[in-house]
Write a protein that holds these residues in place. Structure first.
Motif, short mmCIF file in Angstrom:
data_model
loop_
_atom_site.label_atom_id
_atom_site.label_comp_id
_atom_site.label_asym_id
_atom_site.label_seq_id
_atom_site.Cartn_x
_atom_site.Cartn_y
_atom_site.Cartn_z
N ARG A 1 -15.04 5.09 -3.18
CA ARG A 1 -15.57 4.19 -2.18
C ARG A 1 -14.90 2.91 -1.93
O ARG A 1 -14.61 2.45 -0.76
N ARG A 2 -14.46 2.17 -2.82
CA ARG A 2 -13.59 1.06 -2.94
C ARG A 2 -12.08 1.45 -3.75
O ARG A 2 -11.98 1.48 -4.77
N ILE A 3 -11.04 1.16 -2.86
CA ILE A 3 -9.64 0.95 -3.41
C ILE A 3 -9.18 -0.31 -3.50
O ILE A 3 -9.39 -1.13 -2.33
N VAL A 4 -8.80 -0.89 -4.35
CA VAL A 4 -7.99 -2.24 -4.65
C VAL A 4 -6.72 -2.14 -5.09
O VAL A 4 -6.35 -1.38 -6.09
N GLU A 5 -5.59 -2.92 -4.51
CA GLU A 5 -4.16 -2.62 -4.85
C GLU A 5 -3.92 -4.14 -5.16
O GLU A 5 -4.04 -5.04 -4.57
N LEU A 6 -3.29 -4.25 -6.60
CA LEU A 6 -2.89 -5.50 -7.01
C LEU A 6 -1.36 -5.41 -6.94
O LEU A 6 -0.66 -4.92 -7.69
N GLY A 7 -0.96 -6.39 -5.89
CA GLY A 7 0.70 -6.40 -5.58
C GLY A 7 1.14 -5.33 -4.42
O GLY A 7 1.34 -4.01 -4.89
N SER A 8 0.89 -5.89 -3.23
CA SER A 8 1.15 -4.79 -2.10
C SER A 8 2.63 -5.18 -1.47
O SER A 8 3.35 -4.17 -0.84
N TYR A 9 3.10 -6.34 -1.71
CA TYR A 9 4.42 -6.46 -1.36
C TYR A 9 4.73 -6.12 0.20
O TYR A 9 3.89 -6.73 1.06
N ARG A 10 5.40 -5.00 0.58
CA ARG A 10 5.70 -4.69 2.00
C ARG A 10 4.86 -3.59 2.41
O ARG A 10 4.86 -3.49 3.66
N GLY A 11 3.96 -3.15 1.55
CA GLY A 11 2.95 -2.24 1.87
C GLY A 11 3.16 -0.91 2.00
O GLY A 11 2.25 -0.22 2.41
N ASP A 12 4.27 -0.35 1.20
CA ASP A 12 4.35 1.10 1.02
C ASP A 12 3.19 2.02 0.59
O ASP A 12 2.66 2.93 1.05
N SER A 13 2.76 1.36 -0.52
CA SER A 13 1.66 2.02 -1.32
C SER A 13 0.32 1.93 -0.55
O SER A 13 -0.51 2.79 -0.57
N PHE A 14 0.12 0.69 -0.10
CA PHE A 14 -1.19 0.33 0.49
C PHE A 14 -1.36 0.94 1.92
O PHE A 14 -2.38 1.68 2.05
N PHE A 15 -0.46 1.18 2.56
CA PHE A 15 -0.55 1.91 3.87
C PHE A 15 -0.49 3.39 3.63
O PHE A 15 -1.05 4.26 4.42
#
Length: 217
Positions: free
Chosen positions: A39-53
């Motif tokens: 339901r909720r995804i949280v990322e600690l440390g996104s930098y340029r976004g490869d993992s988040f996107f």
């Protein structure tokens, strides 16, 4: 042997920066989202976004996902060096272009941002901030109360043992403390998977019961 579905094996991100360390793990991000339906995804440390996107693209077809949050100071640390403001602008230009109301960012230190999340509210947490032992341990312990009972935590860089990286050391401790509930992916600097609680629904949570040679990742 556990095999991800074809949609995961064929997953390809719609965004890639010059940072290659996470790019080989994007199918794992897709598998986690498709199988766990967090339901909720949280990322600690996104930098340029490869993992988040990668998480965001994977969530496009998963109605259960209600929120994705990128938490970062976008200032850098002792391993990355100081970020220029262009890194922050680049990430947010990509975020704005996707216009997904479920996705948002929090520009903050992790230790400050944690107060903005309810206990037990995070289903999938990706920890990829400062990589020294003290920092990653503080991130893990500080955010652990925010995890859902059967939540999953991902730790990047579990195989790096140079330049004062200490994720591997914390990962050894976590593995010993959670037998049968962890799995370490052996490429792209390593990605540790910790499955909390006792839930066994889905193939992703079954990885901890496998020997490394049995998991086709």
């Amino acid at each position: 042997m556990i095999l991800p579905p074809p949609s995961v094996i064929d997953f390809f991100p719609d965004y890639r920066s010059t940072q290659i360390a996470w790019q080989g793990l994007t199918p794992v991000a897709a598998w986690a989202v498709a199988d766990l339906k967090p339901r909720r995804i949280v990322e600690l440390g996104s930098y340029r976004g490869d993992s988040f996107f990668a998480f965001l693209k994977a969530a496009a077809g998963v109605a259960a996902v209600q929120e994705l949050v990128a938490v970062d100071s976008w200032e850098g640390d002792q391993h990355t060096g100081a970020f220029t403001e262009s890194v922050h602008h680049q990430f947010h230009a990509e975020l704005a272009a996707r216009n997904d109301p479920r996705a948002r960012s929090v520009r903050s230190l992790f230790s400050d941002a944690v107060a903005g999340f309810e206990d037990g509210s995070i289903d999938l947490l990706h920890i990829d901030g400062a990589h020294d032992y003290a920092s990653v341990r503080a991130d893990y312990l500080g955010w652990l109360p925010k995890m859902a009972r059967d939540g999953v935590i991902l730790f990047h860089d579990t195989l790096v043992k140079t330049d004062d990286f200490g994720v591997w050391q914390l990962w050894d401790e976590i593995t010993a403390a959670h037998p049968g509930r962890t799995f370490n992916i052996g490429h792209s600097n390593g990605l540790g998977i910790l499955c909390l609680g006792k839930g066994k629904a889905g193939d992703f949570r079954k990885l901890g019961a496998l020997a490394a040679v049995e998991a086709a990742i």
